[in-house]
Motif scaffolding. Structure first.
Motif, PDB file in Angstrom:
ATOM      1  N   VAL A 171       0.837  -1.199   0.000  1.00 54.51           N
ATOM      2  CA  VAL A 171       0.000   0.000   0.000  1.00 54.51           C
ATOM      3  C   VAL A 171       0.875   1.254   0.000  1.00 54.51           C
ATOM      4  O   VAL A 171       1.797   1.372   0.819  1.00 54.51           O
ATOM      5  N   PRO A 172       0.610   2.208  -0.886  1.00 55.23           N
ATOM      6  CA  PRO A 172       1.492   3.365  -1.026  1.00 55.23           C
ATOM      7  C   PRO A 172       1.291   4.457   0.019  1.00 55.23           C
ATOM      8  O   PRO A 172       0.295   4.497   0.733  1.00 55.23           O
ATOM      9  N   ASN A 173       2.254   5.330   0.065  1.00 51.91           N
ATOM     10  CA  ASN A 173       2.234   6.534   0.883  1.00 51.91           C
ATOM     11  C   ASN A 173       1.296   7.549   0.223  1.00 51.91           C
ATOM     12  O   ASN A 173       1.481   7.909  -0.941  1.00 51.91           O
ATOM     13  N   ILE A 174       0.265   7.994   0.945  1.00 53.85           N
ATOM     14  CA  ILE A 174      -0.614   9.038   0.400  1.00 53.85           C
ATOM     15  C   ILE A 174      -0.593  10.271   1.294  1.00 53.85           C
ATOM     16  O   ILE A 174      -1.532  11.062   1.293  1.00 53.85           O
ATOM     17  N   SER A 175       0.484  10.432   2.052  1.00 52.38           N
ATOM     18  CA  SER A 175       0.647  11.652   2.838  1.00 52.38           C
ATOM     19  C   SER A 175       1.009  12.785   1.872  1.00 52.38           C
ATOM     20  O   SER A 175       1.363  12.537   0.714  1.00 52.38           O
ATOM     21  N   PRO A 176       0.961  14.038   2.326  1.00 50.03           N
ATOM     22  CA  PRO A 176       1.290  15.159   1.434  1.00 50.03           C
ATOM     23  C   PRO A 176       2.781  15.331   1.151  1.00 50.03           C
ATOM     24  O   PRO A 176       3.188  16.378   0.633  1.00 50.03           O
ATOM     25  N   ASP A 177       3.596  14.340   1.477  1.00 58.34           N
ATOM     26  CA  ASP A 177       5.022  14.418   1.174  1.00 58.34           C
ATOM     27  C   ASP A 177       5.215  14.530  -0.336  1.00 58.34           C
ATOM     28  O   ASP A 177       4.638  13.747  -1.105  1.00 58.34           O
TER      29      ASP A 177
END
Length: 322
Positions: free
Chosen positions: A89-95
């Motif tokens: 599952v991917p990173n969906i933070s605002p980074d």
């Protein structure tokens, strides 16, 4: 022999061209977005209804650990194990480097409604855009605005580990030809406002049918058996029938359903467990009106017999999914 070779070569070229054209990503233009001022409070409701944290928040331990440290830290890293391989599952933070911080509103909407990431990359339907596509543009805009308020965290996630031919991402274009149209949920003019609200939540952001419906060999939901239960994606046990049939929740009242969503307790004094726990905990955070709306809609579903036979194993897998 020479003639046969050129005929074969021509067929290969035609087939490759057809595959290329049929699998091209289909995206929405910027003109499709409405002039809508984001409502962050509603975006949080969509975040909760969609269970975004349950997949995208960092697990406490191993990648398949159901527990999470903080539902606002969307670093990804969870493993979704299926019979085709393992999805990371991917990173969906605002980074901006490892998350979706550089995504525009149109990028986000195309991911949710068309299953296409920036650059024209097909997303796998383990990310349930086949349900998210039913969400309104306004709710998607609100959701993206809410996500942008969460912590930006750098976290690189491994690539999916899928077996052939599922690792050929381009082939998803054929799947989308059958199961993705990008259409927003259309209310039933004959149904009440509550039933329509429940239908929207169940069919859209909450994507209930993704787990509670059986799938065909292509991975698409078998609509004639929708919500009648299914094998768990990881192959362990089954998810229950939630249609109002004798095999499902036919004996439950709307109040029983609301009580389950609020407390996790069933009418026969049992409790839900395992993968349904975080779903129920999200449902408990919704308004009472939304829980009642979900219950009202579920009672309108066509009564259907179980789509899969319950396992006879004694390891409790089936009970854990209820």
């Amino acid at each position: 022999m020479r003639k046969a070779f050129f005929i074969l070569l021509a067929l290969i070229v035609v087939g490759a061209l057809a595959f290329y054209l049929l699998t091209m990503p289909v995206t929405l233009p910027a003109s499709a977005l409405p002039d809508h001022a984001p409502d962050i409070a509603n975006g949080k409701i969509m975040f909760i209804a969609g269970g975004c944290a349950e997949c995208h928040a960092a697990p406490k331990g191993a990648c398949d650990d159901l527990d999470i440290e903080d539902e606002t830290v969307l670093t990804g890293g969870r493993c979704l194990k299926a019979n085709v391989g393992t999805f990371h599952v991917p990173n969906i933070s605002p980074d901006k480097a490892t998350g979706i911080g550089r995504w525009t509103m149109l990028d986000f909407v195309n991911a949710m409604k068309r299953g296409v990431a920036p650059g024209g990359v097909h997303l796998y339907p383990a990310f349930p855009y086949t349900s998210y596509q039913r969400m309104t543009f306004e709710d998607l805009i609100d959701l993206k605005a809410y996500l942008d308020t969460l912590p930006a965290v750098s976290s690189t996630v491994p690539a999916h580990a899928l077996r052939f031919p599922y690792n050929i991402r381009r082939g998803l274009g054929l799947f989308k030809r059958l199961y993705v149209d990008g259409k927003t949920f259309a209310p039933d003019p004959e149904a009440s406002d509550a039933v329509n609200r429940g239908a929207y939540l169940v069919l859209g952001p909450s994507h209930c049918g993704e787990c509670h419906s059986p799938r065909n060999a292509l991975g698409g939901i078998i609509q004639s058996q929708a919500f009648a239960g299914a094998k768990s994606p990881d192959g362990k046990g089954t998810t229950p029938n939630i249609t109002p049939s004798k095999d499902g929740i036919g004996d439950w009242t709307e109040e029983d359903i609301v009580y389950l969503l609020e407390t996790g307790s069933t009418p026969d004094f049992d409790v839900i467990g395992e993968t349904m726990v975080p779903v129920q905990e999200n449902m408990a955070k919704l308004s009472g009106d939304d829980r009642s709306a979900i219950a009202a809609f579920l009672k309108t579903l066509p009564p259907r017999p179980d789509a899969v036979k319950k396992s006879d194993t004694a390891n409790g897998d089936d009970a854990a999914q209820d």
